[in-house]
Scaffold this active site. Structure first.
Site, PDB file in Angstrom:
ATOM      1  N   ASP A  13       0.991  -1.262  -0.121  1.00 51.23           N
ATOM      2  CA  ASP A  13      -0.208  -0.307  -0.292  1.00 51.23           C
ATOM      3  C   ASP A  13       0.591   1.682  -0.029  1.00 51.23           C
ATOM      4  OD1 ASP A  13      -1.755  -1.736  -0.151  1.00 51.23           O
ATOM      5  OD2 ASP A  13      -2.022  -1.867   2.474  1.00 51.23           O
ATOM      6  N   LYS A  16       2.348   2.574  -5.467  1.00 50.92           N
ATOM      7  CA  LYS A  16       2.905   1.435  -6.156  1.00 50.92           C
ATOM      8  C   LYS A  16       2.167   1.743  -7.731  1.00 50.92           C
ATOM      9  CE  LYS A  16       3.600  -2.348  -3.965  1.00 50.92           C
ATOM     10  NZ  LYS A  16       2.496  -2.284  -3.026  1.00 50.92           N
ATOM     11  N   GLY A  17       1.272   1.945  -7.917  1.00 55.89           N
ATOM     12  CA  GLY A  17       0.687   1.565  -8.580  1.00 55.89           C
ATOM     13  C   GLY A  17       0.849   2.806  -9.473  1.00 55.89           C
ATOM     14  N   ASN A  38      -4.303  -9.995  -4.134  1.00 58.90           N
ATOM     15  CA  ASN A  38      -4.534  -9.350  -3.006  1.00 58.90           C
ATOM     16  C   ASN A  38      -3.688  -8.603  -3.154  1.00 58.90           C
ATOM     17  OD1 ASN A  38      -2.058 -11.054  -3.826  1.00 58.90           O
ATOM     18  ND2 ASN A  38      -1.087 -11.617  -1.864  1.00 58.90           N
ATOM     19  N   GLY A  40      -4.489  -4.514  -4.241  1.00 61.50           N
ATOM     20  CA  GLY A  40      -5.136  -3.792  -5.138  1.00 61.50           C
ATOM     21  C   GLY A  40      -4.617  -2.295  -5.061  1.00 61.50           C
ATOM     22  N   HIS A  41      -4.039  -2.297  -6.645  1.00 63.95           N
ATOM     23  CA  HIS A  41      -4.023  -1.113  -6.534  1.00 63.95           C
ATOM     24  C   HIS A  41      -4.787   0.340  -7.450  1.00 63.95           C
ATOM     25  CE1 HIS A  41      -0.023  -2.928  -7.449  1.00 63.95           C
ATOM     26  NE2 HIS A  41      -0.414  -3.364  -6.349  1.00 63.95           N
ATOM     27  N   THR A 126      -6.046 -11.548   3.553  1.00 63.23           N
ATOM     28  CA  THR A 126      -7.470 -10.893   2.548  1.00 63.23           C
ATOM     29  C   THR A 126      -8.286 -11.958   1.839  1.00 63.23           C
ATOM     30  OG1 THR A 126      -5.767 -11.185   0.343  1.00 63.23           O
ATOM     31  CG2 THR A 126      -4.860  -9.877   1.754  1.00 63.23           C
ATOM     32  N   GLN A 211       2.361  -6.147  -2.918  1.00 61.95           N
ATOM     33  CA  GLN A 211       2.914  -5.962  -1.065  1.00 61.95           C
ATOM     34  C   GLN A 211       4.127  -5.214  -1.130  1.00 61.95           C
ATOM     35  OE1 GLN A 211       2.088  -9.873  -2.897  1.00 61.95           O
ATOM     36  NE2 GLN A 211       0.058  -8.927  -2.857  1.00 61.95           N
ATOM     37  N   GLY A 289     -10.952  -3.797   2.586  1.00 61.41           N
ATOM     38  CA  GLY A 289     -11.916  -2.745   3.182  1.00 61.41           C
ATOM     39  C   GLY A 289     -11.715  -2.015   4.209  1.00 61.41           C
ATOM     40  N   ARG A 292      -6.658   0.330   8.219  1.00 66.42           N
ATOM     41  CA  ARG A 292      -4.740   0.153   7.847  1.00 66.42           C
ATOM     42  C   ARG A 292      -4.293  -0.036   9.259  1.00 66.42           C
ATOM     43  NH1 ARG A 292      -4.471   2.244   2.142  1.00 66.42           N
ATOM     44  NH2 ARG A 292      -5.083  -0.139   0.866  1.00 66.42           N
ATOM     45  N   LYS A 318       2.649  10.121   0.350  1.00 65.88           N
ATOM     46  CA  LYS A 318       1.642  11.038   1.519  1.00 65.88           C
ATOM     47  C   LYS A 318       2.344  11.504   2.258  1.00 65.88           C
ATOM     48  CE  LYS A 318      -1.944   7.291   1.347  1.00 65.88           C
ATOM     49  NZ  LYS A 318      -3.090   6.513   2.413  1.00 65.88           N
ATOM     50  N   GLY A 319       3.593  12.421   1.778  1.00 65.63           N
ATOM     51  CA  GLY A 319       4.072  13.014   2.569  1.00 65.63           C
ATOM     52  C   GLY A 319       2.417  14.071   2.667  1.00 65.63           C
ATOM     53  N   GLY A 376      -0.642  13.681  -3.807  1.00 64.76           N
ATOM     54  CA  GLY A 376      -2.052  13.355  -3.943  1.00 64.76           C
ATOM     55  C   GLY A 376      -2.777  12.477  -4.199  1.00 64.76           C
TER      56      GLY A 376
HETATM   57  P1  IMP Z   1      -2.379 -12.658   1.632  1.00 63.21           P
HETATM   58  O1  IMP Z   1      -1.248 -12.484   1.316  1.00 63.21           O
HETATM   59  O2  IMP Z   1      -3.672 -12.326   1.758  1.00 63.21           O
HETATM   60  O3  IMP Z   1      -1.822 -14.113   2.193  1.00 63.21           O
HETATM   61  O4  IMP Z   1      -1.877 -11.673   2.894  1.00 63.21           O
HETATM   62  C1  IMP Z   1      -1.143 -11.991   4.063  1.00 63.21           C
HETATM   63  C2  IMP Z   1      -0.802 -10.586   4.591  1.00 63.21           C
HETATM   64  O5  IMP Z   1      -0.502  -9.736   3.685  1.00 63.21           O
HETATM   65  C3  IMP Z   1      -2.017 -10.320   5.140  1.00 63.21           C
HETATM   66  O6  IMP Z   1      -1.180  -9.273   6.783  1.00 63.21           O
HETATM   67  C4  IMP Z   1      -2.633  -8.717   4.496  1.00 63.21           C
HETATM   68  O7  IMP Z   1      -3.013  -8.238   5.156  1.00 63.21           O
HETATM   69  C5  IMP Z   1      -1.177  -9.229   3.810  1.00 63.21           C
HETATM   70  N1  IMP Z   1      -1.132  -8.440   3.112  1.00 63.21           N
HETATM   71  C6  IMP Z   1      -1.415  -8.950   1.193  1.00 63.21           C
HETATM   72  N2  IMP Z   1      -1.551  -8.474  -0.140  1.00 63.21           N
HETATM   73  C7  IMP Z   1      -2.076  -7.225   0.812  1.00 63.21           C
HETATM   74  C8  IMP Z   1      -1.873  -5.783  -0.005  1.00 63.21           C
HETATM   75  O8  IMP Z   1      -1.669  -5.955  -1.321  1.00 63.21           O
HETATM   76  N3  IMP Z   1      -1.256  -4.865   0.737  1.00 63.21           N
HETATM   77  C9  IMP Z   1      -1.224  -4.798   2.022  1.00 63.21           C
HETATM   78  N4  IMP Z   1      -1.442  -6.030   2.657  1.00 63.21           N
HETATM   79  C10 IMP Z   1      -1.185  -7.138   1.878  1.00 63.21           C
END
Ligand code: IMP
Length: 394
Positions: A13, A16-17, A38, A40-41, A126, A211, A289, A292, A318-319, A376
């Site tokens: 998060d 990067k996207g 998992n 989300g960009h 996720t 990630q 959702g 964080r 995000k400064g 921003g």
């Molecule tokens: P998984 O990748 O769904 O197996 O989750 C393993 C860990 O990685 C958990 O703590 C998730 O919250 C975290 N995680 C997986 N994908 C992301 C992402 O894109 N952003 C932030 N945390 C992630």
């Protein structure tokens, strides 16, 4: 061939996207090398917010080819929905998106396994079936796109389901919905390529990480990690390229830190500062959702992530979220359970000299230039500080 890399230096998060989207037109190919839905960009395209889970963030650039490479695990149904959403925006995906034959499939049984084995609960995943899909891959019983080219692929998928169900007697069985089989068929209209051979047609490749370093299955805070290699090592494995082909490594970090899910977080804060960061930084997971967890920037971990990945330039995002605080803290040392902080003067906006001083301080502390900052959420909200580090256009 040169492969430049954009990857996260924290727990994902980092933004990067948006960086990939901004750099993409300097490359011929943008390739995802690990992870799956998992990720989300979040991007803003023509005023519309779009969250990409599996499609590389270079997809909005007509000339750029996007590859979902072998290191990735895909959920066919989520991918088909994502493609449909992009096509509704008028993009011609068939010309731009390619799939590596070595990509593995997340099957309905993988999401089911994550729930019944309570892995989702313990790690705070996720719930996309990522861990079980990679586990099957490494146990050598996973199913790849190449396997779908065989006539008995349905049988193999059903056998894998039966294999897992045998370990959980009494648990209601997993169903394979018709929509899953339909999604597999629908993916056949895309071009499936041999990642190794196909990439050799191109000279300028941008590898897109998902990630972040601290979620890498080896380098991160195990077991509170994802199941793939989010670090530069994952680029070599996932794209089938040698370390000698790696060029620039763009490392992305927030000016503070966030983490979703369970696991250690040495600089975590609660109370008013956490609420400030969550609210102003919109710190809610784009895939799940979930709110964080938030904390201060951790230089100890940042230096580690820079070393592990051979980062050549930093991008700080995000400064602007910290603007308005009278001071900000950064961890500079101490053990994880008793971190030591340096307190720096806050800034009113990202054009405040105190923010520039903060960036210069990070450069001095890490020895790595801050190439750009994001200012921003919008696509155009970012500033290049060091034009000399920018690659030429492809
Ligand atoms: P998984 O990748 O769904 O197996 O989750 C393993 C860990 O990685 C958990 O703590 C998730 O919250 C975290 N995680 C997986 N994908 C992301 C992402 O894109 N952003 C932030 N945390 C992630």
């Amino acid at each position: 061939m040169q492969v430049d890399v954009v990857l996260g230096l924290q727990w994902g998060d980092e933004g990067k996207g948006k960086i990939v989207d901004a750099l993409a037109d300097r490359y011929e190919v943008v390739a995802r090398f690990q992870g799956g839905p998992n990720a989300g960009h979040t991007l803003y395209h023509q005023g519309q917010k779009i969250v990409l889970h599996q499609v590389p963030a270079g997809i909005f650039h007509e000339r750029v080819r996007c590859l979902i490479a072998d290191g990735v695990v895909i959920d066919p149904e989520i991918l088909v929905q994502e493609i449909a959403g992009l096509e509704r925006m008028g993009l011609s995906i068939e010309k731009r998106l390619f799939l590596g034959r070595g990509v593995h499939l997340i099957l309905p049984v993988h999401r089911w396994l994550e729930e019944v084995s309570q892995e989702a609960e313990r790690i705070g995943t996720t719930r996309r079936g990522i861990g079980p899909a990679y586990a099957d891959r490494y146990a050598r019983r996973g199913i790849s796109l190449a396997d779908l080219e065989r006539s008995d692929y349905r049988k193999r998928i059903l056998e894998l389901i039966a294999y897992h169900q045998a370990h959980f007697p009494g648990v209601p069985p997993v169903e394979v919905p018709d929509s899953f089989w339909a999604a597999l068929e629908s993916l056949r209209r895309l071009r499936w390529v041999s990642t190794y051979e196909w990439l050799r047609n191109y000279k300028r490749i941008l590898a897109e990480g998902s990630q972040g370093t601290m979620l890498d299955v080896f380098a991160g805070s195990y077991p509170y990690v994802t199941s793939s290699h989010t670090t530069v090592a994952g680029v070599c494995a996932g794209l089938l390229v040698s370390p000698r082909q790696i060029g620039r490594v763009w490392g992305v970090s927030k000016a503070y830190a966030t983490r979703v899910g369970a696991g250690p977080f040495p600089t975590e804060v609660t109370g008013a500062i956490a609420a400030w960061l969550q609210e102003r930084g919109h710190e809610r997971g784009s895939t799940t959702g979930r709110l964080r967890r938030c904390g201060w920037l951790d230089l100890v971990l940042l230096r580690y992530a820079i070393e592990v990945n051979g980062v050549t330039a930093l991008i700080i995002t995000k400064g602007d979220v910290l603007a308005g605080l009278s001071s900000v803290k950064v961890r500079t040392g101490g053990p994880d359970d008793a971190p030591l902080y340096e307190e720096l003067p806050g800034w009113q906006s990202i054009s405040d000299p105190n923010y520039e001083a903060f960036l210069r301080w990070i450069e001095a502390q890490t020895g790595i230039p801050v190439w750009a900052i994001s200012t921003g959420p919008e696509r155009e909200d970012w500033l290049i500080r060091r034009k000399d580090l920018l690659p030429e256009s492809a």
